[in-house]
Design an enzyme around this catalytic site. Structure first.
Site, PDB file in Angstrom:
ATOM      1  N   ASP A  30      11.045   3.075  -7.026  1.00 28.50           N
ATOM      2  CA  ASP A  30      10.173   2.068  -7.794  1.00 28.50           C
ATOM      3  C   ASP A  30       8.757   2.701  -7.666  1.00 28.50           C
ATOM      4  O   ASP A  30       8.250   2.556  -6.621  1.00 28.50           O
ATOM      5  CB  ASP A  30      10.347   0.886  -7.014  1.00 28.50           C
ATOM      6  CG  ASP A  30       9.585  -0.459  -7.470  1.00 28.50           C
ATOM      7  OD1 ASP A  30       8.418  -0.054  -8.428  1.00 28.50           O
ATOM      8  OD2 ASP A  30       9.655  -1.412  -7.010  1.00 28.50           O
ATOM      9  N   GLU A  82      -3.385  26.072   3.992  1.00 31.71           N
ATOM     10  CA  GLU A  82      -1.672  26.216   4.439  1.00 31.71           C
ATOM     11  C   GLU A  82      -1.209  26.678   3.218  1.00 31.71           C
ATOM     12  O   GLU A  82       0.282  26.941   3.292  1.00 31.71           O
ATOM     13  CB  GLU A  82      -1.142  25.097   4.998  1.00 31.71           C
ATOM     14  CG  GLU A  82      -1.224  23.854   4.155  1.00 31.71           C
ATOM     15  CD  GLU A  82       0.022  23.089   3.997  1.00 31.71           C
ATOM     16  OE1 GLU A  82       0.518  22.471   4.716  1.00 31.71           O
ATOM     17  OE2 GLU A  82       1.147  23.130   2.942  1.00 31.71           O
ATOM     18  N   CYS A 114      -4.064  20.354   7.875  1.00 33.66           N
ATOM     19  CA  CYS A 114      -5.104  19.766   6.907  1.00 33.66           C
ATOM     20  C   CYS A 114      -6.512  20.174   7.583  1.00 33.66           C
ATOM     21  O   CYS A 114      -7.414  19.517   6.898  1.00 33.66           O
ATOM     22  CB  CYS A 114      -4.894  18.384   6.603  1.00 33.66           C
ATOM     23  SG  CYS A 114      -3.329  18.329   5.686  1.00 33.66           S
ATOM     24  N   ARG A 201       8.187   8.710  10.764  1.00 36.17           N
ATOM     25  CA  ARG A 201       7.503   7.982  11.170  1.00 36.17           C
ATOM     26  C   ARG A 201       6.698   8.467  12.353  1.00 36.17           C
ATOM     27  O   ARG A 201       5.724   7.880  12.636  1.00 36.17           O
ATOM     28  CB  ARG A 201       8.476   6.794  12.133  1.00 36.17           C
ATOM     29  CG  ARG A 201       8.883   5.674  10.967  1.00 36.17           C
ATOM     30  CD  ARG A 201       9.805   4.613  11.597  1.00 36.17           C
ATOM     31  NE  ARG A 201      10.598   4.106  10.518  1.00 36.17           N
ATOM     32  CZ  ARG A 201      10.142   2.967   9.939  1.00 36.17           C
ATOM     33  NH1 ARG A 201       8.894   2.565  10.225  1.00 36.17           N
ATOM     34  NH2 ARG A 201      10.816   2.340   9.097  1.00 36.17           N
ATOM     35  N   THR A 203       4.537  10.658  12.307  1.00 37.34           N
ATOM     36  CA  THR A 203       3.340  11.256  11.708  1.00 37.34           C
ATOM     37  C   THR A 203       2.243  10.275  11.712  1.00 37.34           C
ATOM     38  O   THR A 203       0.987  10.378  11.734  1.00 37.34           O
ATOM     39  CB  THR A 203       3.312  11.454  10.269  1.00 37.34           C
ATOM     40  OG1 THR A 203       3.997  10.040   9.423  1.00 37.34           O
ATOM     41  CG2 THR A 203       4.486  12.756   9.954  1.00 37.34           C
ATOM     42  N   HIS A 236      -9.624  12.101   7.356  1.00 36.59           N
ATOM     43  CA  HIS A 236      -8.866  12.819   6.554  1.00 36.59           C
ATOM     44  C   HIS A 236      -7.862  11.817   5.806  1.00 36.59           C
ATOM     45  O   HIS A 236      -7.725  10.914   6.279  1.00 36.59           O
ATOM     46  CB  HIS A 236      -7.742  13.633   7.561  1.00 36.59           C
ATOM     47  CG  HIS A 236      -6.800  14.310   6.491  1.00 36.59           C
ATOM     48  ND1 HIS A 236      -6.830  14.975   5.611  1.00 36.59           N
ATOM     49  CD2 HIS A 236      -5.379  14.093   6.858  1.00 36.59           C
ATOM     50  CE1 HIS A 236      -5.850  15.330   5.371  1.00 36.59           C
ATOM     51  NE2 HIS A 236      -4.754  14.749   6.081  1.00 36.59           N
ATOM     52  N   LYS A 241      -3.759   4.809   2.685  1.00 37.38           N
ATOM     53  CA  LYS A 241      -3.856   3.811   3.633  1.00 37.38           C
ATOM     54  C   LYS A 241      -4.356   4.298   4.995  1.00 37.38           C
ATOM     55  O   LYS A 241      -5.063   3.307   5.442  1.00 37.38           O
ATOM     56  CB  LYS A 241      -2.219   3.381   3.537  1.00 37.38           C
ATOM     57  CG  LYS A 241      -1.692   2.479   2.562  1.00 37.38           C
ATOM     58  CD  LYS A 241      -2.336   0.977   2.490  1.00 37.38           C
ATOM     59  CE  LYS A 241      -2.376   0.232   1.291  1.00 37.38           C
ATOM     60  NZ  LYS A 241      -0.761  -0.123   1.329  1.00 37.38           N
ATOM     61  N   ASN A 268      -3.438  14.098  -1.881  1.00 42.67           N
ATOM     62  CA  ASN A 268      -3.859  14.908  -0.703  1.00 42.67           C
ATOM     63  C   ASN A 268      -4.076  16.391  -0.931  1.00 42.67           C
ATOM     64  O   ASN A 268      -2.958  17.006  -0.952  1.00 42.67           O
ATOM     65  CB  ASN A 268      -2.854  14.671   0.473  1.00 42.67           C
ATOM     66  CG  ASN A 268      -3.061  15.400   1.859  1.00 42.67           C
ATOM     67  OD1 ASN A 268      -4.248  15.822   1.872  1.00 42.67           O
ATOM     68  ND2 ASN A 268      -2.427  15.257   2.758  1.00 42.67           N
ATOM     69  N   SER A 298      -2.188  18.271  11.284  1.00 41.37           N
ATOM     70  CA  SER A 298      -0.964  18.152  11.896  1.00 41.37           C
ATOM     71  C   SER A 298      -0.430  19.158  12.915  1.00 41.37           C
ATOM     72  O   SER A 298      -1.225  20.550  12.761  1.00 41.37           O
ATOM     73  CB  SER A 298       0.450  18.135  11.220  1.00 41.37           C
ATOM     74  OG  SER A 298       0.091  16.980  10.227  1.00 41.37           O
TER      75      SER A 298
END
Ligand SMILES: [Zn+2]
Lengths: 349, 137
Positions: A30, A82, A114, A201, A203, A236, A241, A268, A298
């Site tokens: 969706d 990266e 990043c 999750r 992350t 960042h 969100k 991103n 990360s």
């Protein structure tokens, strides 16, 4: 205190875009729900003849055009990415040659998910401060890849920004910088693998939010500042969100972050993400504006910067290169088939 | 170093930075650089100086490639144009970042840094100039 900071800047965003709904429809998902959930409408896609080196060159040339420094006065180039085109052969050698900064030049490629680009800004700042170099060039750029059908496919995009650091004609003074680093396996790519893996999750809270808030708090303590003292804040932006949520947690308003929030329109750009946001802020900044920036990489770490825009920005020829918003709007849509061709999804060894 | 790598490496100043040369006798500018000036001949000997083009010019004529050579197969259809650079020399180059049916004679273009070709997935990558519509003139 002596001014050390940004002397000029430039950015580059490839022209192709693919819509979130077009990626979703290929995988039977969706699209509008994903668009809402991620806060990303569309993402930039590099052309078949573009990579981190070409994006870095375009961004660096834009920075040089705006300030007219002699490229031979650039003593160091650090490029964070990266997606360096070679595993062994630095992107900085190609960029150094293409902007006429070779051969008396220090070069190294950086890698820290990043935040490798902001790590380059810190190194250049330190080298200028130590008197080792007159100007340093720090670049964050990526053509990030995601496995077909992976959640990251909706966000992984391409773009970058370049910053010339020095102590003459400083347009934005770097007052303070600090970092927060731990061993947190939220996202990684093993050597010789094409696509990254991530901890799902994992992350969110222990990775992005913990590192960004810890770095931000440390920075405000060091600078003796409060969120309301900043004109602009950039976080960042792995999606639309997280930066909005983290800004709220720290006490920044949406008005402070919106000029530097570019991810909804281009996705991103990894090492480019927070730095393209900074370039967008510098496109409109006025003397006296105070800028707060925290990157995130990360693995994991966050770099923070407390920046004050100087009067010198009025002398910078910002019009000599396209603004971030100009490049955001200068676009051509492609479908998933072309996207697959341009990003090499059709190739396997 | 294989011969492809060596040839590209020698041409880096031209391919990356449009370094041509200028005749010290009549001031004409050449790209790619020439050993001597075809107008002044012997008078130009020892007087040819490196000269960097600014990278802007105008489309003189163009054609659309529908069947490309090996490294360009995935880019068809694409325009190839002859561009008169502002300093005088005419250069043949690919135009990118532009719908191919929007290319027109007289259009202002500028160089952009791109991958030109690579020696397969394990070989060297060769970079150089292509052209795109002028963003800031
Ligand atoms: Zn002559």
């Amino acid at each position: 205190m002596e001014d050390i900071g940004i002397v000029s800047y430039g950015s580059y965003i490839p022209r192709f875009r693919i819509k979130t709904e077009d990626i979703a429809s290929v995988w039977g998902k969706d699209g509008s729900a994903i668009e809402k959930g991620l806060g990303i409408k569309e993402k930039s896609v590099p052309s078949i003849d573009q990579d981190t080196a070409t994006i870095s060159v375009e961004a660096a040339r834009a920075a040089i055009r705006r300030c007219n420094i002699n490229p031979q006065d650039i003593g160091a180039i650090y490029i964070g990415s990266e997606s360096h085109p070679y595993a062994v052969k630095p992107t900085g050698t190609i960029v150094g040659e293409a902007i006429g900064a070779t051969p008396n030049l220090m070069v190294a490629d950086y890698e820290f998910a990043c935040k490798a680009g902001t790590a380059g800004v810190q190194s250049c700042t330190a080298m200028v401060k130590a008197g080792f170099i007159k100007f340093g060039l720090a670049i964050g750029a990526d053509t990030s890849q995601a496995a077909p059908g992976d959640a990251l496919e909706f966000s992984a995009s391409a773009g970058g920004a370049a910053f010339i650091i020095g102590k003459e004609k400083v347009i934005a003074n770097i007052n303070h910088t600090c970092s927060f680093t731990t061993d947190t396996p939220d996202f990684w790519r093993r050597a010789e693998r094409k696509y990254p893996s991530h901890g799902g999750r994992f992350t969110g809270a222990p990775a992005y939010f913990k590192h960004v808030t810890s770095c931000a708090q440390q920075l405000m303590e060091k600078a003796g500042t409060k969120p309301k003292e900043y004109t602009f804040a950039i976080f960042h932006q792995p999606n639309g969100k997280f930066p909005v949520q983290v800004a709220k947690m720290l006490g920044f308003s949406y008005d402070q972050i919106k000029q530097g929030l570019i991810v909804p329109y281009i996705g991103n750009t990894y090492s480019g993400a927070s730095l393209v946001g900074l370039a967008s802020v510098l496109d409109v900044a006025k003397p006296g504006d105070r800028i707060f920036l925290t990157s995130y990489g990360s693995g994991a770490g966050s770099d923070g910067f407390d920046i004050t825009v100087t009067k010198e920005i009025l002398n910078l020829k910002r019009e000599k290169a396209p603004s971030v918003m100009f490049m955001v709007n200068d676009k051509e849509y492609i479908d998933y088939g072309k996207y697959a061709k341009y990003t090499d999804l059709l190739y396997w060894e | 170093m294989d011969s492809n790598v060596a040839r590209f490496w020698r041409q880096i100043p031209q391919r990356y930075n449009l370094i041509g040369n200028q005749c010290g006798s009549c001031n004409k500018i050449f790209f790619p650089p020439r050993e001597s000036c075809p107008y002044c001949r012997r008078k130009s000997m020892e007087k040819m100086h490196p000269y960097q083009l600014k990278g802007k010019g105008e489309v003189i004529t163009y054609t659309i490639i529908h069947v490309g050579p090996k490294d360009f197969e995935e880019q068809v259809p694409y325009p190839i144009a002859i561009i008169r650079m502002d300093e005088g020399p005419q250069i043949t180059g690919q135009i990118v970042d532009c719908d191919y049916h929007k290319v027109e004679i007289g259009m202002r273009v500028e160089t952009t840094f791109r991958r030109i070709q690579e020696d397969g997935y394990t070989g060297a990558i060769y970079y150089g100039y292509k052209f795109k519509p002028c963003s800031v003139d």
